[in-house]
Write a protein that holds these residues in place. Structure first.
Motif, PDB file in Angstrom:
ATOM      1  N   SER A  15      -6.745 -28.798  28.831  1.00 39.18           N
ATOM      2  CA  SER A  15      -7.160 -30.037  29.492  1.00 39.18           C
ATOM      3  C   SER A  15      -7.257 -31.224  28.540  1.00 39.18           C
ATOM      4  CB  SER A  15      -8.492 -29.836  30.213  1.00 39.18           C
ATOM      5  OG  SER A  15      -9.484 -29.475  29.259  1.00 39.18           O
ATOM      6  N   LEU A  16      -7.298 -30.971  27.236  1.00 36.58           N
ATOM      7  CA  LEU A  16      -7.341 -32.047  26.249  1.00 36.58           C
ATOM      8  C   LEU A  16      -5.948 -32.364  25.693  1.00 36.58           C
ATOM      9  CD1 LEU A  16     -10.538 -30.955  24.304  1.00 36.58           C
ATOM     10  CD2 LEU A  16     -10.345 -32.708  26.085  1.00 36.58           C
ATOM     11  N   ALA A  17      -4.928 -31.782  26.299  1.00 33.18           N
ATOM     12  CA  ALA A  17      -3.517 -31.963  25.922  1.00 33.18           C
ATOM     13  C   ALA A  17      -3.157 -31.282  24.615  1.00 33.18           C
ATOM     14  CB  ALA A  17      -3.125 -33.435  25.894  1.00 33.18           C
ATOM     15  N   ARG A  33      12.126 -13.684  32.456  1.00 35.63           N
ATOM     16  CA  ARG A  33      11.618 -12.345  32.134  1.00 35.63           C
ATOM     17  C   ARG A  33      10.426 -12.387  31.170  1.00 35.63           C
ATOM     18  NH1 ARG A  33      16.443 -10.487  32.009  1.00 35.63           N
ATOM     19  NH2 ARG A  33      16.835 -10.928  29.819  1.00 35.63           N
ATOM     20  N   HIS A  34      10.491 -13.240  30.163  1.00 33.30           N
ATOM     21  CA  HIS A  34       9.479 -13.210  29.107  1.00 33.30           C
ATOM     22  C   HIS A  34       8.611 -14.466  29.009  1.00 33.30           C
ATOM     23  CE1 HIS A  34      11.375  -9.581  27.654  1.00 33.30           C
ATOM     24  NE2 HIS A  34      12.531 -10.209  27.623  1.00 33.30           N
ATOM     25  N   GLY A  35       9.142 -15.600  29.395  1.00 34.39           N
ATOM     26  CA  GLY A  35       8.442 -16.858  29.161  1.00 34.39           C
ATOM     27  C   GLY A  35       7.510 -17.307  30.255  1.00 34.39           C
ATOM     28  N   LEU A  36       7.705 -16.792  31.456  1.00 35.50           N
ATOM     29  CA  LEU A  36       6.872 -17.248  32.571  1.00 35.50           C
ATOM     30  C   LEU A  36       5.713 -16.320  32.873  1.00 35.50           C
ATOM     31  CD1 LEU A  36       9.579 -18.526  35.087  1.00 35.50           C
ATOM     32  CD2 LEU A  36       8.490 -19.726  33.178  1.00 35.50           C
ATOM     33  N   CYS A  37       5.639 -15.213  32.173  1.00 37.22           N
ATOM     34  CA  CYS A  37       4.602 -14.225  32.486  1.00 37.22           C
ATOM     35  C   CYS A  37       3.268 -14.545  31.811  1.00 37.22           C
ATOM     36  CB  CYS A  37       5.073 -12.827  32.112  1.00 37.22           C
ATOM     37  SG  CYS A  37       5.469 -12.631  30.369  1.00 37.22           S
ATOM     38  N   TRP A  38       3.296 -15.359  30.778  1.00 40.95           N
ATOM     39  CA  TRP A  38       2.067 -15.665  30.049  1.00 40.95           C
ATOM     40  C   TRP A  38       1.214 -16.616  30.865  1.00 40.95           C
ATOM     41  CZ3 TRP A  38      -1.141 -19.143  27.723  1.00 40.95           C
ATOM     42  CH2 TRP A  38      -1.951 -18.654  26.705  1.00 40.95           C
ATOM     43  N   SER A  39      -0.065 -16.325  30.973  1.00 41.35           N
ATOM     44  CA  SER A  39      -0.960 -17.182  31.743  1.00 41.35           C
ATOM     45  C   SER A  39      -2.360 -17.081  31.175  1.00 41.35           C
ATOM     46  CB  SER A  39      -0.959 -16.749  33.213  1.00 41.35           C
ATOM     47  OG  SER A  39      -1.748 -17.626  33.969  1.00 41.35           O
ATOM     48  N   ASP A  40      -3.059 -18.181  31.220  1.00 37.33           N
ATOM     49  CA  ASP A  40      -4.426 -18.229  30.711  1.00 37.33           C
ATOM     50  C   ASP A  40      -5.184 -19.271  31.517  1.00 37.33           C
ATOM     51  OD1 ASP A  40      -6.742 -18.124  29.225  1.00 37.33           O
ATOM     52  OD2 ASP A  40      -5.903 -19.117  27.482  1.00 37.33           O
ATOM     53  N   ASN A  41      -6.349 -18.907  32.015  1.00 36.50           N
ATOM     54  CA  ASN A  41      -7.152 -19.871  32.758  1.00 36.50           C
ATOM     55  C   ASN A  41      -7.465 -21.068  31.880  1.00 36.50           C
ATOM     56  OD1 ASN A  41      -7.192 -18.262  35.010  1.00 36.50           O
ATOM     57  ND2 ASN A  41      -9.122 -17.294  34.490  1.00 36.50           N
ATOM     58  N   GLY A  42      -7.395 -22.237  32.473  1.00 35.76           N
ATOM     59  CA  GLY A  42      -7.672 -23.456  31.734  1.00 35.76           C
ATOM     60  C   GLY A  42      -6.463 -24.047  31.047  1.00 35.76           C
ATOM     61  N   HIS A  43      -5.319 -23.385  31.127  1.00 31.99           N
ATOM     62  CA  HIS A  43      -4.091 -23.876  30.519  1.00 31.99           C
ATOM     63  C   HIS A  43      -3.004 -24.005  31.584  1.00 31.99           C
ATOM     64  CE1 HIS A  43      -6.154 -22.296  26.972  1.00 31.99           C
ATOM     65  NE2 HIS A  43      -5.435 -23.159  26.284  1.00 31.99           N
TER      66      HIS A  43
END
Length: 103
Positions: A15-17, A33-43
């Motif tokens: 949220s702070l860029a 396959r590899h780049g879209l699977c990463w996820s983190d709340n707040g990002h």
């Protein structure tokens, strides 16, 4: 097919860029396959399409949740045979799915 090596760069942006690169990919299937699977709340996911060994601005940068303008921009690369229409459609569908799951 024209030779112009393109890279997809994935980043997670808070949220702070502040951003952190999470991957660099040379094909749409690899990106999906590899780049879209990463996820983190707040990002949020940011995608950048850039040319290999270039000091010029990237071809484009797109962010969640809507990746606005990505589909339109990819048409140029379909016309030059750098990306297939099928791969571009796969990417748009994968991003729509990712956005729907996050909502």
């Amino acid at each position: 097919m024209m030779f112009r090596k393109l890279y997809w760069v994935t980043e997670q942006v808070d949220s702070l860029a502040n951003s952190r690169v999470t991957g660099v990919y040379t094909s749409i299937p690899e990106l999906i396959r590899h780049g879209l699977c990463w996820s983190d709340n707040g990002h949020v996911l940011r995608l950048t399409l850039t040319k290999l060994d270039s000091d010029k601005d990237p071809f484009g940068t797109w962010c969640e949740p809507d990746f606005s303008g990505l589909g339109e921009r990819l048409k140029e690369f379909i016309e030059t045979d750098e990306f297939s229409r099928e791969h571009c459609q796969m990417l748009e569908e994968a991003l729509e799915t990712r956005t729907a799951v996050a909502a």
